[in-house]
Design an enzyme around this catalytic site. Structure first.
Site, PDB file in Angstrom:
ATOM      1  CD  GLU A  32      -3.004   1.043   2.209  1.00  0.00           C
ATOM      2  OE1 GLU A  32      -3.140   2.016   2.967  1.00  0.00           O
ATOM      3  OE2 GLU A  32      -3.677   0.007   2.278  1.00  0.00           O
ATOM      4  CG  ASP A  63      -7.362   2.872   0.735  1.00  0.00           C
ATOM      5  OD1 ASP A  63      -7.304   2.088   1.710  1.00  0.00           O
ATOM      6  OD2 ASP A  63      -6.715   3.923   0.693  1.00  0.00           O
ATOM      7  CG  ASP A 140     -19.018   1.532  11.312  1.00  0.00           C
ATOM      8  OD1 ASP A 140     -18.534   2.336  10.476  1.00  0.00           O
ATOM      9  OD2 ASP A 140     -19.301   0.345  11.030  1.00  0.00           O
TER      10      ASP A 140
END
Length: 180
Positions: A32, A63, A140
């Site tokens: 990455e 991503d 979240d």
């Protein structure tokens, strides 16, 4: 066959909702790159994974990042690193001290085949709030969309409004148009 480069079976299930049952998980550890641009990161990963994929099958790489308005888009592509180092509570505290609590989750899905790489972006606009909810993962619990945090939503509710779902829907439309 379409190979989804991920170690997360939940992402594969979500991709199948948009792209059909020919999506297969491909566990490949690509390098990455460091970049401020999610599309650059995903495209580079997709090109590398395509070379390693079996046969001539295409691959997808995604991503994602959390982009906080008051922090000029930070942590963005560095969201995973910031999550590991600071945790969601510290990020929420940084934003709570600001007047603007706006944020967005963004995902780029990169599709690579023998013809090259295409990228598709999905975005979910929301607000950073104190942690609530027991579901989801990552940021979240502090990301509120329409009065509910992603961690308070069922998987189905979250997928209906998610940034990844929006990017996958764009890819599905493109593949449909391309096959005509």
């Amino acid at each position: 066959m379409l190979h989804f480069v991920t170690t997360n079976p939940g992402k594969v299930r979500e991709a199948r909702d948009y792209l059909g049952d020919d999506v297969r998980q491909f566990d490949y550890d690509y390098a990455e790159i460091q970049s401020d641009d999610l599309a650059d990161i995903a495209a580079r990963g997709a090109r590398e994974a395509r070379e390693a994929a079996p046969g001539d099958d295409p691959v997808i790489v995604d991503d994602s990042g959390l982009f906080v308005d008051a922090l000029d888009g930070f942590p963005g592509p560095y969201s995973s690193y910031v999550h590991e180092r600071l945790g969601i509570e510290r990020v929420q505290e940084l934003v709570a001290a600001e007047d603007d609590h706006g944020a967005a989750f963004e995902t780029v899905v990169a599709y690579a085949d023998g013809d090259g790489v295409e990228t598709f972006t999905g975005r979910a606009e929301g607000t950073i709030v104190s942690p609530r909810g027991d579901g989801g993962f990552g940021y979240d619990p502090i990301f509120e969309y329409g009065g509910t945090t992603f961690a308070e939503m069922t998987s189905e509710e979250k997928n209906d409004v998610s940034h990844r779902g929006a990017a996958l829907a764009k890819l599905a439309d493109w593949l449909d148009t391309r096959s005509r």
